[in-house]
Design a protein around this motif. Structure first.
Motif, PDB file in Angstrom:
ATOM      1  N   GLU A 100       0.827  -1.210   0.000  1.00  0.00           N
ATOM      2  CA  GLU A 100       0.000   0.000   0.000  1.00  0.00           C
ATOM      3  C   GLU A 100       0.863   1.262   0.000  1.00  0.00           C
ATOM      4  OE1 GLU A 100      -3.263   0.131  -0.625  1.00  0.00           O
ATOM      5  OE2 GLU A 100      -2.950  -2.020  -0.899  1.00  0.00           O
ATOM      6  N   GLY A 101       1.937   1.243   0.759  1.00  0.00           N
ATOM      7  CA  GLY A 101       2.839   2.391   0.791  1.00  0.00           C
ATOM      8  C   GLY A 101       3.500   2.635  -0.555  1.00  0.00           C
ATOM      9  N   TYR A 102       4.007   1.577  -1.167  1.00  0.00           N
ATOM     10  CA  TYR A 102       4.638   1.730  -2.478  1.00  0.00           C
ATOM     11  C   TYR A 102       3.639   2.203  -3.526  1.00  0.00           C
ATOM     12  CZ  TYR A 102       9.010  -0.596  -1.082  1.00  0.00           C
ATOM     13  OH  TYR A 102      10.205  -0.914  -0.504  1.00  0.00           O
ATOM     14  N   LYS A 103       2.431   1.666  -3.495  1.00  0.00           N
ATOM     15  CA  LYS A 103       1.419   2.108  -4.473  1.00  0.00           C
ATOM     16  C   LYS A 103       1.123   3.596  -4.301  1.00  0.00           C
ATOM     17  CE  LYS A 103      -2.153  -0.576  -4.060  1.00  0.00           C
ATOM     18  NZ  LYS A 103      -3.246  -1.577  -4.090  1.00  0.00           N
ATOM     19  N   LYS A 104       1.071   4.052  -3.069  1.00  0.00           N
ATOM     20  CA  LYS A 104       0.773   5.461  -2.808  1.00  0.00           C
ATOM     21  C   LYS A 104       1.927   6.372  -3.241  1.00  0.00           C
ATOM     22  CE  LYS A 104      -0.786   8.539   0.830  1.00  0.00           C
ATOM     23  NZ  LYS A 104      -1.156   8.667   2.247  1.00  0.00           N
ATOM     24  N   VAL A 105       3.131   5.962  -2.914  1.00  0.00           N
ATOM     25  CA  VAL A 105       4.298   6.812  -3.167  1.00  0.00           C
ATOM     26  C   VAL A 105       4.810   6.686  -4.604  1.00  0.00           C
ATOM     27  CG1 VAL A 105       6.701   7.240  -2.497  1.00  0.00           C
ATOM     28  CG2 VAL A 105       4.975   6.794  -0.745  1.00  0.00           C
ATOM     29  N   LEU A 106       4.849   5.464  -5.131  1.00  0.00           N
ATOM     30  CA  LEU A 106       5.495   5.235  -6.428  1.00  0.00           C
ATOM     31  C   LEU A 106       4.541   4.857  -7.562  1.00  0.00           C
ATOM     32  CD1 LEU A 106       8.507   3.114  -5.145  1.00  0.00           C
ATOM     33  CD2 LEU A 106       8.515   5.534  -5.793  1.00  0.00           C
ATOM     34  N   ARG A 107       3.334   4.514  -7.224  1.00  0.00           N
ATOM     35  CA  ARG A 107       2.308   4.045  -8.167  1.00  0.00           C
ATOM     36  C   ARG A 107       2.495   2.563  -8.463  1.00  0.00           C
ATOM     37  NH1 ARG A 107      -0.356   7.917  -6.503  1.00  0.00           N
ATOM     38  NH2 ARG A 107      -0.178   9.927  -7.480  1.00  0.00           N
ATOM     39  N   LEU A 108       1.564   1.997  -9.191  1.00  0.00           N
ATOM     40  CA  LEU A 108       1.472   0.554  -9.354  1.00  0.00           C
ATOM     41  C   LEU A 108       2.560  -0.063 -10.235  1.00  0.00           C
ATOM     42  CD1 LEU A 108      -0.107  -1.932  -8.548  1.00  0.00           C
ATOM     43  CD2 LEU A 108      -1.613  -1.529 -10.482  1.00  0.00           C
ATOM     44  N   LYS A 109       3.022   0.648 -11.259  1.00  0.00           N
ATOM     45  CA  LYS A 109       3.937   0.024 -12.220  1.00  0.00           C
ATOM     46  C   LYS A 109       5.420   0.194 -11.886  1.00  0.00           C
ATOM     47  CE  LYS A 109       0.679   0.083 -16.006  1.00  0.00           C
ATOM     48  NZ  LYS A 109       0.433   0.404 -17.397  1.00  0.00           N
ATOM     49  N   HIS A 110       5.742   0.806 -10.767  1.00  0.00           N
ATOM     50  CA  HIS A 110       7.143   0.977 -10.381  1.00  0.00           C
ATOM     51  C   HIS A 110       7.723  -0.380  -9.962  1.00  0.00           C
ATOM     52  CE1 HIS A 110      10.682   2.206  -8.118  1.00  0.00           C
ATOM     53  NE2 HIS A 110      10.606   3.348  -8.793  1.00  0.00           N
ATOM     54  N   PRO A 111       8.985  -0.638 -10.278  1.00  0.00           N
ATOM     55  CA  PRO A 111       9.589  -1.924  -9.925  1.00  0.00           C
ATOM     56  C   PRO A 111       9.504  -2.273  -8.433  1.00  0.00           C
ATOM     57  CG  PRO A 111      10.983  -0.790 -11.488  1.00  0.00           C
ATOM     58  CD  PRO A 111       9.885   0.177 -11.108  1.00  0.00           C
ATOM     59  N   HIS A 112       9.653  -1.302  -7.542  1.00  0.00           N
ATOM     60  CA  HIS A 112       9.546  -1.584  -6.103  1.00  0.00           C
ATOM     61  C   HIS A 112       8.133  -2.063  -5.753  1.00  0.00           C
ATOM     62  CE1 HIS A 112      13.517  -0.224  -5.471  1.00  0.00           C
ATOM     63  NE2 HIS A 112      13.279   1.043  -5.183  1.00  0.00           N
ATOM     64  N   THR A 113       7.148  -1.435  -6.368  1.00  0.00           N
ATOM     65  CA  THR A 113       5.759  -1.822  -6.112  1.00  0.00           C
ATOM     66  C   THR A 113       5.508  -3.225  -6.639  1.00  0.00           C
ATOM     67  OG1 THR A 113       5.111   0.495  -6.354  1.00  0.00           O
ATOM     68  CG2 THR A 113       3.345  -1.133  -6.377  1.00  0.00           C
ATOM     69  N   LEU A 114       6.001  -3.508  -7.814  1.00  0.00           N
ATOM     70  CA  LEU A 114       5.810  -4.835  -8.404  1.00  0.00           C
ATOM     71  C   LEU A 114       6.535  -5.913  -7.594  1.00  0.00           C
ATOM     72  CD1 LEU A 114       6.094  -3.865 -12.164  1.00  0.00           C
ATOM     73  CD2 LEU A 114       4.009  -4.332 -10.842  1.00  0.00           C
ATOM     74  N   THR A 115       7.684  -5.596  -7.052  1.00  0.00           N
ATOM     75  CA  THR A 115       8.386  -6.537  -6.172  1.00  0.00           C
ATOM     76  C   THR A 115       7.556  -6.800  -4.923  1.00  0.00           C
ATOM     77  OG1 THR A 115      10.557  -5.850  -6.974  1.00  0.00           O
ATOM     78  CG2 THR A 115      10.487  -6.913  -4.804  1.00  0.00           C
ATOM     79  N   SER A 116       6.925  -5.757  -4.420  1.00  0.00           N
ATOM     80  CA  SER A 116       6.073  -5.903  -3.252  1.00  0.00           C
ATOM     81  C   SER A 116       4.860  -6.786  -3.556  1.00  0.00           C
ATOM     82  CB  SER A 116       5.638  -4.519  -2.762  1.00  0.00           C
ATOM     83  OG  SER A 116       5.050  -4.590  -1.507  1.00  0.00           O
ATOM     84  N   VAL A 117       4.306  -6.636  -4.746  1.00  0.00           N
ATOM     85  CA  VAL A 117       3.208  -7.503  -5.188  1.00  0.00           C
ATOM     86  C   VAL A 117       3.691  -8.954  -5.198  1.00  0.00           C
ATOM     87  CG1 VAL A 117       1.760  -8.150  -7.168  1.00  0.00           C
ATOM     88  CG2 VAL A 117       2.012  -5.740  -6.540  1.00  0.00           C
ATOM     89  N   TYR A 118       4.876  -9.182  -5.727  1.00  0.00           N
ATOM     90  CA  TYR A 118       5.433 -10.529  -5.769  1.00  0.00           C
ATOM     91  C   TYR A 118       5.601 -11.108  -4.357  1.00  0.00           C
ATOM     92  CZ  TYR A 118       8.719 -14.319  -5.899  1.00  0.00           C
ATOM     93  OH  TYR A 118       9.310 -15.525  -5.688  1.00  0.00           O
ATOM     94  N   CYS A 119       6.140 -10.307  -3.442  1.00  0.00           N
ATOM     95  CA  CYS A 119       6.362 -10.793  -2.074  1.00  0.00           C
ATOM     96  C   CYS A 119       5.049 -11.218  -1.420  1.00  0.00           C
ATOM     97  CB  CYS A 119       7.036  -9.716  -1.225  1.00  0.00           C
ATOM     98  SG  CYS A 119       8.770  -9.423  -1.651  1.00  0.00           S
ATOM     99  N   LEU A 120       4.018 -10.422  -1.594  1.00  0.00           N
ATOM    100  CA  LEU A 120       2.722 -10.778  -1.036  1.00  0.00           C
ATOM    101  C   LEU A 120       2.164 -12.022  -1.715  1.00  0.00           C
ATOM    102  CD1 LEU A 120       0.372 -10.244   0.863  1.00  0.00           C
ATOM    103  CD2 LEU A 120      -0.538  -8.617  -0.835  1.00  0.00           C
ATOM    104  N   ALA A 121       2.284 -12.097  -3.019  1.00  0.00           N
ATOM    105  CA  ALA A 121       1.787 -13.270  -3.750  1.00  0.00           C
ATOM    106  C   ALA A 121       2.523 -14.533  -3.313  1.00  0.00           C
ATOM    107  CB  ALA A 121       1.953 -13.052  -5.254  1.00  0.00           C
ATOM    108  N   HIS A 122       3.824 -14.430  -3.147  1.00  0.00           N
ATOM    109  CA  HIS A 122       4.614 -15.580  -2.712  1.00  0.00           C
ATOM    110  C   HIS A 122       4.156 -16.068  -1.339  1.00  0.00           C
ATOM    111  CE1 HIS A 122       8.140 -17.643  -0.982  1.00  0.00           C
ATOM    112  NE2 HIS A 122       8.284 -18.086  -2.214  1.00  0.00           N
ATOM    113  N   LEU A 123       3.922 -15.138  -0.442  1.00  0.00           N
ATOM    114  CA  LEU A 123       3.447 -15.494   0.889  1.00  0.00           C
ATOM    115  C   LEU A 123       2.079 -16.170   0.819  1.00  0.00           C
ATOM    116  CD1 LEU A 123       3.472 -15.346   4.029  1.00  0.00           C
ATOM    117  CD2 LEU A 123       2.336 -13.146   3.768  1.00  0.00           C
ATOM    118  N   LEU A 124       1.178 -15.612   0.035  1.00  0.00           N
ATOM    119  CA  LEU A 124      -0.181 -16.146  -0.038  1.00  0.00           C
ATOM    120  C   LEU A 124      -0.223 -17.492  -0.734  1.00  0.00           C
ATOM    121  CD1 LEU A 124      -2.115 -12.862  -0.831  1.00  0.00           C
ATOM    122  CD2 LEU A 124      -1.966 -14.057   1.367  1.00  0.00           C
ATOM    123  N   HIS A 125       0.742 -17.734  -1.597  1.00  0.00           N
ATOM    124  CA  HIS A 125       0.796 -19.016  -2.306  1.00  0.00           C
ATOM    125  C   HIS A 125       1.029 -20.144  -1.335  1.00  0.00           C
ATOM    126  CE1 HIS A 125       2.665 -22.276  -4.676  1.00  0.00           C
ATOM    127  NE2 HIS A 125       1.745 -21.932  -5.551  1.00  0.00           N
TER     128      HIS A 125
END
Length: 74
Positions: free
Chosen positions: A49-74
């Motif tokens: 949520e922080g990365y999306k707010k600060v950097l927006r959705l398509k920034h590499p840091h945000t996408l890495t964060s999406v991956y980390c959450l997805a990996h955990l949920l998997h």
């Protein structure tokens, strides 16, 4: 140590600073490796949520964060 880093970053840099968000993500990864999945999920969601707010959705840091959450949920 990661909790201590996060507390210091929040005080000095504030909650939405990129370095603080990195600390949040790092703590989430450590919690995940310890099997503390509920706490890890909260940290990964907070980082995302922080990365999306600060950097927006398509920034590499945000996408890495999406991956980390997805990996955990998997």
């Amino acid at each position: 140590m990661h909790r201590r880093d996060l507390e210091g970053s929040e005080k000095v840099l504030r909650r939405e600073h990129l370095d603080t968000l990195t600390s949040v993500s790092n703590l989430g990864s450590v919690l995940e490796s310890q099997g503390k999945y509920k706490e890890a999920e909260a940290m990964h969601r907070r980082a995302l949520e922080g990365y999306k707010k600060v950097l927006r959705l398509k920034h590499p840091h945000t996408l890495t964060s999406v991956y980390c959450l997805a990996h955990l949920l998997h």
